[in-house]
Design a protein around this motif. Structure first.
Motif, PDB file in Angstrom:
ATOM      1  N   LEU A  16      70.554 -12.573 -20.283  1.00  0.00           N
ATOM      2  CA  LEU A  16      71.575 -11.583 -19.946  1.00  0.00           C
ATOM      3  C   LEU A  16      72.380 -11.961 -18.715  1.00  0.00           C
ATOM      4  CD1 LEU A  16      69.662  -8.229 -20.577  1.00  0.00           C
ATOM      5  CD2 LEU A  16      71.419  -9.278 -22.017  1.00  0.00           C
ATOM      6  N   LYS A  17      71.772 -12.670 -17.777  1.00  0.00           N
ATOM      7  CA  LYS A  17      72.463 -13.018 -16.534  1.00  0.00           C
ATOM      8  C   LYS A  17      73.709 -13.846 -16.793  1.00  0.00           C
ATOM      9  CE  LYS A  17      72.688 -13.087 -12.007  1.00  0.00           C
ATOM     10  NZ  LYS A  17      72.922 -11.854 -11.216  1.00  0.00           N
ATOM     11  N   ARG A  18      73.794 -14.469 -17.931  1.00  0.00           N
ATOM     12  CA  ARG A  18      74.927 -15.315 -18.282  1.00  0.00           C
ATOM     13  C   ARG A  18      76.138 -14.498 -18.719  1.00  0.00           C
ATOM     14  NH1 ARG A  18      72.861 -16.542 -22.649  1.00  0.00           N
ATOM     15  NH2 ARG A  18      74.151 -18.300 -23.316  1.00  0.00           N
ATOM     16  N   HIS A  19      75.978 -13.155 -18.755  1.00  0.00           N
ATOM     17  CA  HIS A  19      77.052 -12.258 -19.177  1.00  0.00           C
ATOM     18  C   HIS A  19      77.391 -11.293 -18.041  1.00  0.00           C
ATOM     19  CE1 HIS A  19      76.895 -13.396 -23.478  1.00  0.00           C
ATOM     20  NE2 HIS A  19      75.606 -13.620 -23.220  1.00  0.00           N
ATOM     21  N   PRO A  20      78.622 -10.778 -18.004  1.00  0.00           N
ATOM     22  CA  PRO A  20      78.978  -9.780 -16.990  1.00  0.00           C
ATOM     23  C   PRO A  20      78.042  -8.581 -17.059  1.00  0.00           C
ATOM     24  CG  PRO A  20      80.937 -10.565 -18.143  1.00  0.00           C
ATOM     25  CD  PRO A  20      79.760 -11.111 -18.888  1.00  0.00           C
ATOM     26  N   ARG A  21      77.656  -8.050 -15.900  1.00  0.00           N
ATOM     27  CA  ARG A  21      76.672  -6.957 -15.856  1.00  0.00           C
ATOM     28  C   ARG A  21      77.136  -5.743 -16.641  1.00  0.00           C
ATOM     29  NH1 ARG A  21      73.184  -3.966 -16.495  1.00  0.00           N
ATOM     30  NH2 ARG A  21      71.553  -3.230 -15.059  1.00  0.00           N
ATOM     31  N   GLU A  22      78.428  -5.482 -16.699  1.00  0.00           N
ATOM     32  CA  GLU A  22      78.920  -4.300 -17.407  1.00  0.00           C
ATOM     33  C   GLU A  22      78.834  -4.445 -18.925  1.00  0.00           C
ATOM     34  OE1 GLU A  22      82.558  -6.922 -16.533  1.00  0.00           O
ATOM     35  OE2 GLU A  22      80.723  -6.267 -15.499  1.00  0.00           O
ATOM     36  N   LYS A  23      78.443  -5.631 -19.404  1.00  0.00           N
ATOM     37  CA  LYS A  23      78.360  -5.871 -20.838  1.00  0.00           C
ATOM     38  C   LYS A  23      77.051  -5.369 -21.454  1.00  0.00           C
ATOM     39  CE  LYS A  23      82.102  -8.196 -22.248  1.00  0.00           C
ATOM     40  NZ  LYS A  23      82.894  -7.805 -23.432  1.00  0.00           N
ATOM     41  N   TYR A  24      76.078  -5.016 -20.626  1.00  0.00           N
ATOM     42  CA  TYR A  24      74.778  -4.666 -21.199  1.00  0.00           C
ATOM     43  C   TYR A  24      74.058  -3.614 -20.368  1.00  0.00           C
ATOM     44  CZ  TYR A  24      73.035  -7.944 -17.639  1.00  0.00           C
ATOM     45  OH  TYR A  24      72.771  -8.590 -16.453  1.00  0.00           O
ATOM     46  N   PHE A  25      73.195  -2.855 -21.052  1.00  0.00           N
ATOM     47  CA  PHE A  25      72.241  -1.953 -20.436  1.00  0.00           C
ATOM     48  C   PHE A  25      70.854  -2.560 -20.639  1.00  0.00           C
ATOM     49  CE2 PHE A  25      75.616   0.946 -22.093  1.00  0.00           C
ATOM     50  CZ  PHE A  25      76.131   1.330 -20.857  1.00  0.00           C
ATOM     51  N   VAL A  26      70.066  -2.566 -19.599  1.00  0.00           N
ATOM     52  CA  VAL A  26      68.725  -3.127 -19.700  1.00  0.00           C
ATOM     53  C   VAL A  26      67.693  -2.014 -19.560  1.00  0.00           C
ATOM     54  CG1 VAL A  26      68.575  -3.717 -17.234  1.00  0.00           C
ATOM     55  CG2 VAL A  26      67.166  -4.942 -18.900  1.00  0.00           C
ATOM     56  N   ALA A  27      66.735  -2.017 -20.463  1.00  0.00           N
ATOM     57  CA  ALA A  27      65.638  -1.046 -20.448  1.00  0.00           C
ATOM     58  C   ALA A  27      64.332  -1.796 -20.269  1.00  0.00           C
ATOM     59  CB  ALA A  27      65.606  -0.259 -21.753  1.00  0.00           C
ATOM     60  N   THR A  28      63.491  -1.308 -19.365  1.00  0.00           N
ATOM     61  CA  THR A  28      62.156  -1.872 -19.223  1.00  0.00           C
ATOM     62  C   THR A  28      61.179  -0.748 -18.926  1.00  0.00           C
ATOM     63  OG1 THR A  28      60.864  -3.705 -18.304  1.00  0.00           O
ATOM     64  CG2 THR A  28      62.225  -2.437 -16.761  1.00  0.00           C
ATOM     65  N   LYS A  29      59.919  -1.094 -18.713  1.00  0.00           N
ATOM     66  CA  LYS A  29      58.857  -0.100 -18.679  1.00  0.00           C
ATOM     67  C   LYS A  29      57.875  -0.370 -17.546  1.00  0.00           C
ATOM     68  CE  LYS A  29      59.329  -0.138 -23.673  1.00  0.00           C
ATOM     69  NZ  LYS A  29      60.189  -1.337 -23.736  1.00  0.00           N
ATOM     70  N   LEU A  30      57.228   0.690 -17.085  1.00  0.00           N
ATOM     71  CA  LEU A  30      56.099   0.526 -16.175  1.00  0.00           C
ATOM     72  C   LEU A  30      54.855   0.458 -17.045  1.00  0.00           C
ATOM     73  CD1 LEU A  30      55.310   0.176 -13.274  1.00  0.00           C
ATOM     74  CD2 LEU A  30      54.976   2.631 -13.093  1.00  0.00           C
TER      75      LEU A  30
END
Length: 465
Positions: free
Chosen positions: A125-139
């Motif tokens: 994902l870092k290879r794309h502009p930050r506004e191009k994606y939403f990232v979801a992760t978990k505890l």
């Protein structure tokens, strides 16, 4: 089996009675071949269906990328041994293609891919502009050693490092509702250590944009967490929803998908959908059901029915799919660029398919691999999924008087040995039960393994029940 009227089945999905025939059909990829259709029409890059998250205003693609089953490759390590690693080039290619075609939601966890999914996801994902994606992760503080306040916060902060982001768009308490005493388990992971309050503070500080939880299992805990909505203001909840689970909850103490969905709708909480294919089971239905699906929609894949079902209800924000191969991604894009919602007749048809599936004696394994590693080296998912595959394909030898019994018996035993190495087969299970508490589906795994092993031993002796 629970009863539900056709009208109730359609009504609870929030489907308007107006026809949907005017919506565009899904397209095919340019140059790519759909294994189910042989068609090669282009997949449009500007037709993705999006849903709006009511709390944040995010415009989220209805297709979400689940980063749990990433492509792998073999390499030789320093000891000269072959080891399996994530194929980062393949991950990058898939992520690039997904973003190019409108996918902007990527779901990962510190627990996925032996702890390497977040890092791989971050690199891609870092290879794309930050506004191009939403990232979801978990505890994902499942292990007792990670449940202290210090260890949980370290896990949380490490997610930012691995994902190479300053904010996490969608943060989840991971797999609540599992364990023998799910409330005690939840309290130990998130309440007694103050971690839930900490995450709420992180949301207030802007480092988390949306806070929710993923649910498995005990409906009493689900009801309790939703009763606390005024206090915690859940921005979204991740639930298992597919056309089989809609009214056929398979595990004691669990709820069907219809109930989970309706409880969220009452509170206007967006639903993120996991297991739309039940770990692939709804893409590999028995041949007689494939024939029914193909007769109704010859140009659509079997899997597309499940994805359209999961994306049709109002209030669904995104539908996650773990897409290991490009053909999986392309087929799902065909279902969602744009989504053609299922009609009332389609939904009634799928209810009939679900009723047929529910009558099969399969094990509700989704191949999530949460039960792994087994301390005794047993390949639990491979055993259960192979057994299900044989049932679905009608390759379970039953009656010695059947003309094809000897042929089926040999084919089953040979295919079992090919699917699962002998040292990792069910015969090695000692019933330690370590795997049971980790299973989101609540499967009594040792019992199922012993049942399968008993059946195999009887086949080897040419005996069946």
């Amino acid at each position: 089996m629970k009863n539900i009227t056709r009208r109730d089945f359609l009504k609870t999905l929030g489907i308007a009675t107006a026809a949907t025939a005017g919506l565009s059909a899904c397209r095919k990829d340019d140059g790519g071949k759909n294994a189910s259709t042989g068609s090669a029409q282009p997949i449009p890059k500007d037709k993705m269906t999006y849903r709006i998250c009511p709390t944040s205003g995010d415009k989220v693609s209805i297709l979400g990328y689940g980063m749990m089953r990433l492509p792998t490759k073999n390499q030789t390590n320093d000891k000269g041994e072959q080891e399996e690693i994530i194929d980062q080039d393949a991950v990058n290619e898939l992520v690039d293609y997904a973003i190019e075609h409108g996918v902007n939601y990527f779901d990962t966890s510190p627990a996925y891919c032996q702890g390497l999914s977040e890092r791989s996801t971050g690199i891609a994902l870092k290879r794309h502009p930050r506004e191009k994606y939403f990232v979801a992760t978990k505890l994902s503080n499942f292990d007792p050693s990670t449940r202290s306040r210090k260890a949980s916060i370290e896990m949380y902060r490490n997610s930012f490092t691995e994902l190479q982001v300053d904010t996490i768009d969608y943060m989840l308490l991971h797999a609540v509702g599992t364990g023998g005493d799910s409330m005690a388990e939840f309290n130990d992971r998130y309440m007694n250590n103050g971690i839930l309050d900490f995450l709420v503070e992180e949301r207030e500080a802007g480092r988390i944009r949306n806070l929710g939880f993923s649910f498995h299992g005990d409906v009493k805990l689900y009801d309790y967490l939703l009763s606390q909505h005024d206090k915690y203001r859940w921005d979204f909840v991740q639930i298992q929803l597919n056309y089989l689970d809609w009214e056929h909850g398979e595990n004691p103490g669990s709820a069907d998908a219809k109930y989970l969905y309706e409880e969220l709708r009452k509170r206007n909480i967006p639903a993120v959908i996991m297991e739309p294919l039940l770990g692939g089971r709804l893409a590999k239905v028995p041949d007689f059901l494939v024939a029914k699906l193909k007769q109704r929609e010859p140009e659509r894949s079997v899997a597309s029915w499940a994805f359209r079902f999961a994306g049709t209800p109002e209030g669904v924000l995104t539908v996650l799919s773990g897409m290991t191969f490009m053909e999986h991604l392309q087929d799902n894009l065909r279902s969602y660029t744009p989504l053609q919602p299922l009609s009332n007749d389609d939904l009634a048809f799928l209810k009939e398919i679900a009723d047929d599936l529910f009558g099969l004696n399969t094990i509700p394994c989704n191949d999530c691999k949460y039960c792994m590693p087994c301390p005794y080296g047993i390949d639990i998912p491979a055993i259960l999924t192979h057994y299900n595959k044989c049932i679905n394909e009608g390759n379970i030898p039953r009656d010695q008087q059947d003309a094809d019994y000897r042929k089926q018996r040999r084919a089953f035993l040979v295919s079992y040995d090919r699917a699962v190495p002998k040292v990792r087969q069910a015969s090695h299970c000692i019933g330690c039960n370590k795997c049971v508490s980790h299973c989101p589906q609540g499967i009594k795994i040792p019992r199922e393994l012993h049942k399968i092993d008993k059946y195999i031993e009887e086949l080897k002796q040419n005996i069946t029940e």
